[in-house]
Structures are given as C-alpha cells and as structure tokens.
Design an enzyme around this catalytic site. Structure first.
Site, PDB file in Angstrom:
ATOM      1  N   CYS A 148     -11.150  19.869-100.046  1.00 48.37           N
ATOM      2  CA  CYS A 148     -10.043  19.727 -99.089  1.00 48.37           C
ATOM      3  C   CYS A 148      -9.553  18.281 -99.013  1.00 48.37           C
ATOM      4  O   CYS A 148      -8.349  18.019 -98.884  1.00 48.37           O
ATOM      5  CB  CYS A 148     -10.487  20.204 -97.711  1.00 48.37           C
ATOM      6  N   THR A 149     -10.474  17.350 -99.113  1.00 48.87           N
ATOM      7  CA  THR A 149     -10.099  15.937 -99.071  1.00 48.87           C
ATOM      8  C   THR A 149      -9.188  15.574-100.230  1.00 48.87           C
ATOM      9  O   THR A 149      -8.167  14.883-100.048  1.00 48.87           O
ATOM     10  CB  THR A 149     -11.365  15.058 -99.091  1.00 48.87           C
TER      11      THR A 149
END
Length: 218
Positions: A45-46
């Site tokens: 997600c980062t």
C-alpha cells in the site's frame, strides 16, 4: 445489487485527511478515481499511494481527482502519510478516506471475502485493492479489483482514463496495448465508411469490422 459499469456512483459524506467531503460535490465537474487499499503501514500500500502521489501532474492534466480509502482511522492515515512521503520520495496531497465503520466500503463492495489473512485485529475484513473510475456525470466507467497481495499499476489506470476520455470525444475505440496518440485507434463500428471518410481521412480497412487510423493524421 453490486455496482456495475454505467451505474451512478453512490454519493457519500466522508471524513478524510483533507477534511470532510461530500463525494459528488467534491468531484463536481471532474473525473474521479476512488480506490481502496487494505491497510495503513503496510508495504504494498505504501508503494501504491506513493505512485498515485507522483502522478499528481498527470491527474490534474486530465481533470481527474483521486481519493483513497481504507478501514483505518483518520489518525492512522495522517501518521502513515509521513512514511509514504519519506520512503517514496513524494508528497501525498490527495485525500484519504477514513472508513473505520466500513460504510463506504460496503456500499462499493470493497471488502475482502476471500483472503482470511486480510483482516484487522478483531477479525473484521479489510478492503481489497478496488478502483472506480467515475466520469463528470458521476457514471461509473471502470471497476477493477485486485487481491490484497497484488499491487496495482496506476500507469495502466492512467492509460484507461486517456482511452475513456478520447472515446468520449471521438467515435473510436482503443486496441490492445494502446499507448496514446502515437498509436493507431479503431474506428467505432457504429460509424459507416462514408462517415468515417469525413471523420477520419485516410483510415485503413483491414476487415469490414476492423478499421484503424492515427488520430494525429486525421
């Protein structure tokens, strides 16, 4: 009933990292990309949100607003943004929705029903990697859902936006692997050859149902 292409995207009021937004009012007159991620402070997600942030000039050029969503709290989002900015060498300026009660995720069918590991500490399902492309009339034009384990290619989503916007302006479709105006497009089957000659001078007939043209030559 699940949302489908051509449906009006449900409106909602949401708390975000950029303040509260009423979705339809916030995106009024623009395209929008609403996308969910499983959880803050996770590696895939980062990288994804970092890429979305880096594409900011491209979204703006196409009159597109982007907004993220997960089941985390607003405080979690705000703390995580610092990590995204640091590790991905960017600056997240788009809003991220805090949907801890899963109200929006439920309406948009974003919750994971397959992966038993994609849950929070209470065992509640987290969101998958859903993408909704929504046009200025609030019509859903694209729905893509990735599993939690697979990061998305937001350059591909940008390409789809280009295709949709071009097809809205001209009676064309885009072929497999189309990369932009440097590539040929397909004359839409609703256009007969007489009309095509006026709209797309120099178009090529490969088969009666397959006609191509380079728009920068038209």
């Amino acid at each position: 009933m699940p949302l489908r292409l051509g449906d009006i995207a449900p409106d909602f009021l949401a708390q975000t990292t950029k303040g509260d937004i009423q979705f339809h009012q916030w995106k009024e007159g623009t395209w929008a990309i609403l996308f969910s991620h499983p959880e803050d402070f996770t590696p895939v997600c980062t990288t994804e949100l970092g890429r979305v942030a880096k594409l900011a000039p491209e979204w703006e050029k196409r009159n597109v607003k982007v907004v993220g969503l997960s089941c985390n709290t607003l405080e979690s989002h705000e703390q995580w943004i610092a990590d995204i900015d640091e590790t991905q060498n960017t600056s997240v300026q788009f809003p991220i929705i805090a949907d801890a009660e899963r109200k929006i995720a439920t309406v948009y069918d974003m919750l994971d029903k397959q992966d038993a590991t994609n849950v929070d500490k209470k065992g509640m399902p987290l969101t998958v990697r859903s993408v909704f492309v929504i046009d200025p009339k609030n019509v859903i034009r694209l729905i893509i859902t990735y599993p939690a384990s697979t990061g998305r290619n937001f350059d591909e989503i940008l390409r789809v936006v280009d295709s949709l916007q071009l097809a809205d302006k001209k009676k064309i479709a885009t072929p497999e692997g189309w990369r932009g105006l440097q590539d040929e497009v397909i004359v839409h089957n609703s256009v007969n050859n007489e009309e095509a000659a006026k709209l797309f001078p120099g178009f090529k007939v490969i088969k009666p149902y397959l006609r191509t043209v380079k728009l920068n030559d038209a």
